[in-house]
Enzyme design. Sequence first.
Site, PDB file in Angstrom:
ATOM      1  N   ARG A  70       9.326 -17.088  -5.397  1.00 50.25           N
ATOM      2  CA  ARG A  70       8.898 -15.803  -5.129  1.00 50.25           C
ATOM      3  C   ARG A  70       9.677 -14.695  -5.869  1.00 50.25           C
ATOM      4  NH1 ARG A  70      13.356 -14.007  -4.302  1.00 50.25           N
ATOM      5  NH2 ARG A  70      12.662 -11.829  -4.365  1.00 50.25           N
ATOM      6  N   GLY A  71       9.328 -13.419  -6.164  1.00 53.41           N
ATOM      7  CA  GLY A  71       9.834 -12.370  -6.907  1.00 53.41           C
ATOM      8  C   GLY A  71       8.774 -12.192  -7.964  1.00 53.41           C
ATOM      9  N   ALA A  72       8.354 -11.100  -8.349  1.00 53.98           N
ATOM     10  CA  ALA A  72       7.294 -10.752  -9.217  1.00 53.98           C
ATOM     11  C   ALA A  72       7.460 -11.637 -10.697  1.00 53.98           C
ATOM     12  CB  ALA A  72       7.218  -9.230  -9.467  1.00 53.98           C
ATOM     13  N   ASP A 104       7.177  -4.687  -7.901  1.00 53.51           N
ATOM     14  CA  ASP A 104       6.123  -5.590  -7.898  1.00 53.51           C
ATOM     15  C   ASP A 104       4.860  -5.218  -8.713  1.00 53.51           C
ATOM     16  OD1 ASP A 104       7.940  -6.670  -5.375  1.00 53.51           O
ATOM     17  OD2 ASP A 104       6.425  -8.326  -5.987  1.00 53.51           O
ATOM     18  N   GLN A 132      15.154 -11.652   2.500  1.00 55.26           N
ATOM     19  CA  GLN A 132      15.491 -11.892   1.208  1.00 55.26           C
ATOM     20  C   GLN A 132      16.756 -11.388   0.917  1.00 55.26           C
ATOM     21  OE1 GLN A 132      12.498 -10.890   2.272  1.00 55.26           O
ATOM     22  NE2 GLN A 132      10.798 -11.773   1.047  1.00 55.26           N
ATOM     23  N   ASN A 160       7.242  -2.145  -4.004  1.00 50.79           N
ATOM     24  CA  ASN A 160       8.416  -3.038  -3.642  1.00 50.79           C
ATOM     25  C   ASN A 160       8.182  -3.756  -2.598  1.00 50.79           C
ATOM     26  OD1 ASN A 160      10.418  -4.636  -5.333  1.00 50.79           O
ATOM     27  ND2 ASN A 160      11.867  -3.371  -3.975  1.00 50.79           N
ATOM     28  N   LYS A 161       9.166  -4.240  -2.171  1.00 52.15           N
ATOM     29  CA  LYS A 161       9.440  -4.895  -0.926  1.00 52.15           C
ATOM     30  C   LYS A 161       9.451  -3.778   0.169  1.00 52.15           C
ATOM     31  CE  LYS A 161       9.391  -8.448   0.255  1.00 52.15           C
ATOM     32  NZ  LYS A 161       8.208  -8.978   0.552  1.00 52.15           N
ATOM     33  N   ARG A 165      -1.053 -14.117  -3.544  1.00 49.95           N
ATOM     34  CA  ARG A 165      -0.418 -13.051  -3.152  1.00 49.95           C
ATOM     35  C   ARG A 165      -1.052 -11.889  -4.106  1.00 49.95           C
ATOM     36  NH1 ARG A 165       5.809 -13.242  -2.421  1.00 49.95           N
ATOM     37  NH2 ARG A 165       5.253 -11.597  -0.971  1.00 49.95           N
TER      38      ARG A 165
END
Length: 342
Positions: A51-53, A242, A201, A252-253, A94
């Site tokens: 995970r993470g862009a 992201d 996270q 973003n998150k 995603r």
Amino acid sequence: MENKELINIRLNDGGASVIILDQTLLPNEEKYIELSSADAMFEAIYSLRVRGAPAIGIFAAYALCVFACQIKTEDFEVFYSEVLKYSDYLDSSRPTAVNLGTQLRRMERLVKDSSGLPVKQILEAMREEADKIYNEDVEMCRAISEHGLTLIKNGYGIMTQCNAGPIATSKYGTALGPIILGKEKGMDLHAFICETRPLLQGARLTAFELDRAGVDCTLICDNMASVVMSEGKINAVFAGCDRIARNGDVANKVGTGGLAILAKHYGIPFYIFGPSTTIDMDCASGAEIEIELRKPEEIKEMFYIKPMAPKNVKCYNPAFDVTPNSLITAIITEKGIYKSFK
Ligand code: MRU
């Protein structure tokens, strides 16, 4: 700059599989898993094992190499159409992080431009391109960390959201990069880590990475951010991204936008960090960004011994939010620090 390095993504055995650090098991277990089937790779992205862009984009490029190796044909058209099929499948895992689609399109272009070459040679070129994507990200994250370091002073308290550290990228990280680099240079920094409900996270990954890097850090529940800011403990908020729209709006998150509003209220600078691969020039503003909606179980059941909400209660679980450019003090990419989005 050298963190005690976890290599979170690598191609195995010349393209037979991809090995990743399973991020869902952190911080309790550092386990590497080997993936070679399309469904396992899709699942690894969807379930946030990787995970993470930037990390998703790198992983997808390697995953495409593995799949290309499994295509049994010497006919270029058949090979290319199979590559596209698999690429589309991965791309649907995603929707919000632009890096996934960007790196898949880059790999597709390479294959298209290789028309006429023997498949064996195309496979080799694909592996080289995926390594290039990885290495470019290492360089970008390093530059971002150095630019970010110029924004902080000794003694700073920095609030973070989600995880934008080394394991969310190739190496070094984006929003956590300057903090880790500052610590390595002997600075006294204190990170306030928002736990980042529902998938934690912040608690599981950012706390793990910063603690390992020896950074003094304190974990808070997301709804404590206002209290900590009001107490004067925060000098800056650092977050990853992201997708950055052309006008400087940033996805973003989920929770990032709320922190930006709080930061403005308390007069605290709010910074977004990301490689230029996270900029989507085809996206005019945040209104065009698709926000991923995830399962209710992540809110009601995950991480609890028993379900903690009535079975039939409805849940709304957007995984990201959009912070408007007006709330962002600056966006930091490998190319520099951008303060105006007009
Ligand atoms: O759902 P996640 O954990 O993939 O969300 C990740 C984030 O929102 C990060 O901040 C972003 O991808 C930047 S990672 C350098």
